[in-house]
Enzyme design. Structure first.
Site, PDB file in Angstrom:
ATOM      1  CG  HIS A  74      -0.280   0.064   2.543  1.00 44.86           C
ATOM      2  ND1 HIS A  74       0.075  -1.080   3.218  1.00 44.86           N
ATOM      3  CD2 HIS A  74       0.113   1.084   3.335  1.00 44.86           C
ATOM      4  CE1 HIS A  74       0.647  -0.759   4.370  1.00 44.86           C
ATOM      5  NE2 HIS A  74       0.690   0.566   4.466  1.00 44.86           N
ATOM      6  CG  HIS A  82       3.992   4.497   5.427  1.00 43.50           C
ATOM      7  ND1 HIS A  82       3.147   5.050   6.349  1.00 43.50           N
ATOM      8  CD2 HIS A  82       3.483   3.266   5.172  1.00 43.50           C
ATOM      9  CE1 HIS A  82       2.182   4.187   6.653  1.00 43.50           C
ATOM     10  NE2 HIS A  82       2.363   3.095   5.943  1.00 43.50           N
ATOM     11  CD  GLU A 114       3.720  -0.507   7.142  1.00 42.37           C
ATOM     12  OE1 GLU A 114       3.078   0.166   6.312  1.00 42.37           O
ATOM     13  OE2 GLU A 114       3.206  -0.983   8.179  1.00 42.37           O
TER      14      GLU A 114
HETATM   15 CO    CO Z   1       1.331   1.257   6.298  1.00 45.32          CO
END
Ligand code: CO
Length: 134
Positions: free
Chosen positions: A7, A79, A130
């Site tokens: 994502h 992020h 991430e």
């Molecule tokens: Co995230």
């Protein structure tokens, strides 16, 4: 090592407006807001054919995205999340190559109930990364 883009997280100052933008203007399928008190955010998930966008809004006193929104009043990309098969192997390889892992370096259970780590943006072209074990 890294696999699919899981994502992209976008911090937004107004979750309702941001959800409406993706739903009504962009024609995407968006979820209802999902409060995630353990992570200090409320999330709207935008489902795309090949990945997800997560619209993040601060929740509670110590939200990890409060400072980001204070610096970026219009919101912005917070992020990106890449999938890895083995988060410990990924962490050790990244550290061996000089990348800094945030926090105490131990994976935490993330927003999808899977282990995650964050990598220092200064080591990745100004982008907070991430990694999530899938
Ligand atoms: Co995230």
């Amino acid at each position: 090592m890294i696999g699919r883009l899981n994502h992209i997280a976008i911090a937004v100052p107004d979750l309702g407006k941001a959800a409406a933008l993706y739903r009504d203007t962009m024609g995407a399928r968006v979820s209802d807001p999902v409060p995630q008190p353990a992570h200090g955010v409320t999330v709207v998930f935008v489902e795309l054919p090949n990945t997800k966008i997560e619209l993040l809004h601060p929740l509670g006193e110590k939200s990890p995205i409060a400072n980001f929104l204070a610096r970026n009043a219009d919101g912005g990309i917070h992020h990106v999340c890449y999938e890895v098969e083995d988060i410990y192997q990924a962490r050790d390889q990244l550290k061996a190559k000089g990348a800094r892992v945030l926090g105490d370096g131990e994976p935490k259970i993330g927003a999808h109930d899977k282990p995650v780590l964050f990598l220092h943006p200064k080591d990745f072209n100004g982008t907070l990364i991430e990694i999530e074990q899938v």
